[in-house]
Design a protein around this motif. Structure first.
Motif, PDB file in Angstrom:
ATOM      1  N   THR A 163       0.857  -1.185   0.000  1.00  0.00           N
ATOM      2  CA  THR A 163       0.000   0.000   0.000  1.00  0.00           C
ATOM      3  C   THR A 163       0.892   1.233   0.000  1.00  0.00           C
ATOM      4  OG1 THR A 163      -0.114   0.046   2.421  1.00  0.00           O
ATOM      5  CG2 THR A 163      -1.839  -1.191   1.286  1.00  0.00           C
ATOM      6  N   ASP A 164       0.358   2.341  -0.549  1.00  0.00           N
ATOM      7  CA  ASP A 164       1.164   3.562  -0.581  1.00  0.00           C
ATOM      8  C   ASP A 164       0.372   4.810  -0.217  1.00  0.00           C
ATOM      9  OD1 ASP A 164      -0.415   4.067  -2.777  1.00  0.00           O
ATOM     10  OD2 ASP A 164       1.204   3.948  -4.258  1.00  0.00           O
ATOM     11  N   GLY A 165      -0.784   4.640   0.398  1.00  0.00           N
ATOM     12  CA  GLY A 165      -1.607   5.790   0.750  1.00  0.00           C
ATOM     13  C   GLY A 165      -2.643   6.128  -0.290  1.00  0.00           C
ATOM     14  N   GLU A 166      -2.347   5.875  -1.558  1.00  0.00           N
ATOM     15  CA  GLU A 166      -3.293   6.117  -2.648  1.00  0.00           C
ATOM     16  C   GLU A 166      -3.844   4.811  -3.216  1.00  0.00           C
ATOM     17  OE1 GLU A 166      -4.421   8.990  -3.972  1.00  0.00           O
ATOM     18  OE2 GLU A 166      -3.308  10.227  -2.546  1.00  0.00           O
ATOM     19  N   SER A 167      -3.037   3.752  -3.169  1.00  0.00           N
ATOM     20  CA  SER A 167      -3.395   2.494  -3.801  1.00  0.00           C
ATOM     21  C   SER A 167      -3.095   1.327  -2.868  1.00  0.00           C
ATOM     22  CB  SER A 167      -2.623   2.302  -5.114  1.00  0.00           C
ATOM     23  OG  SER A 167      -2.855   3.368  -6.012  1.00  0.00           O
ATOM     24  N   ALA A 168      -3.700   0.200  -3.180  1.00  0.00           N
ATOM     25  CA  ALA A 168      -3.417  -1.042  -2.448  1.00  0.00           C
ATOM     26  C   ALA A 168      -3.455  -2.196  -3.436  1.00  0.00           C
ATOM     27  CB  ALA A 168      -4.445  -1.265  -1.344  1.00  0.00           C
TER      28      ALA A 168
END
Length: 298
Positions: A163-168
């Motif tokens: 995960t990167d805060g925008e996507s998973a």
């Protein structure tokens, strides 16, 4: 030529285009200078053009097992980008809903059990399902409101990756008929956001994985080298989950004639009937009786 060619389908290629690529390779190897002389070729499960990964292509007698491949479980890697839902539920569509919510990793992990096991799912409007005889995606592209019925599917396993805060990113093992785009939509909505699929890769279809898949470049190279057989998995590979049933020559001939065998000691269930190393039929055993489900002309 009979067996399976497993393509690692690239982005943008349709499943029928994958079949056409194998037909071209067969012609390049001298199989059927005319189209009518080619072995039968078919795919074992549609994969969206915007998806990549395992696309089983059945050749010759293996096409008799393509329907069974359609019914098999699949495994996908996919990425949801949160904040925008599109009408196609993927990168190709136009935005239809937006949200400022970007769920935390802990929140995503917490809801995954809600999407594991038997669930009800509404397929995407942009799908190949038929509505009153027309494809849903054709109706949707014409601007019609498309409402598809809820259908039961099973998510055997669903795990969270990066995960990167925008996507998973997730990995899902699913039953036939499952739409990953719908699963992504429902996960995002359950988290109080919206989302769409930005990456979809099939890593397993039935018994076939990326380990046995080849690129289109490899397919073309093998065809030019007249070595397409090196890319071919045996017909038996499509039935790796089914035990073999060895036959005597007389039994094999009886099954080829469509007759029923009696008195077998095998347990009830499906078997891959063999005479030596030669596939004879996919059979079902019930109370000691053997009946042909699909016979092979080999």
């Amino acid at each position: 030529m009979h067996g399976w060619i497993i393509l690692d389908k690239p982005l943008g290629l349709g499943s029928t285009q994958g079949v056409s690529a194998v037909k071209r390779a067969l012609r390049a190897c001298g199989y059927g200078p005319k189209l009518r002389d080619l072995p039968k070729v078919g795919h074992g499960g549609t994969l969206d053009p915007l998806a990549t990964g395992v696309l089983p292509i059945a050749v010759g007698e293996a096409t008799k097992l393509a329907g069974r491949m359609l019914d098999s479980d699949k495994v996908y890697d996919f990425t949801i980008r949160f904040g925008v839902e599109t009408d196609t539920l993927d990168l190709e569509g136009r935005a239809v809903a937006e949200s400022d919510v970007r769920p935390a990793r802990a929140a995503i992990a917490e809801i995954l059990p809600r999407f594991t096991g038997p669930i009800d799912q509404v397929p995407p409007a942009y799908s190949a399902l038929k509505v009153d005889g027309a494809r849903a995606y054709d109706l949707a592209r014409q601007g019609n409101d498309v409402t598809l019925a809820t259908r039961p599917v099973t998510i055997h396993a669903l795990t969270l990756g990066a995960t990167d805060g925008e996507s998973a990113t997730f990995t899902a093992s699913v039953s036939k008929g499952t739409y990953i785009r719908s699963l992504a939509r429902d996960i995002a909505r359950a988290l109080g956001s919206v989302g769409h699929v930005t990456m979809l890769r099939r890593i397993k279809a039935g018994p076939f994985t990326l380990d046995s898949a080849i690129s289109l470049d490899k397919l073309d190279e093998s065809a030019k080298a007249q070595a397409l057989e090196h890319c071919l998995l045996p017909l038996r590979a499509g039935l790796d989950d089914i035990p073999a049933l060895p036959l005597e020559p007389g039994q094999a001939e009886a099954l080829r004639q469509g007759k029923v065998l009696t008195g077998t000691a095998a347990h009830d269930g499906h078997y891959f009937a063999l005479e030596g190393d030669t596939p004879v039929a996919l059979v079902v055993v019930s109370d000691g009786t053997v009946r042909v489900v699909r016979g092979f002309n080999l």
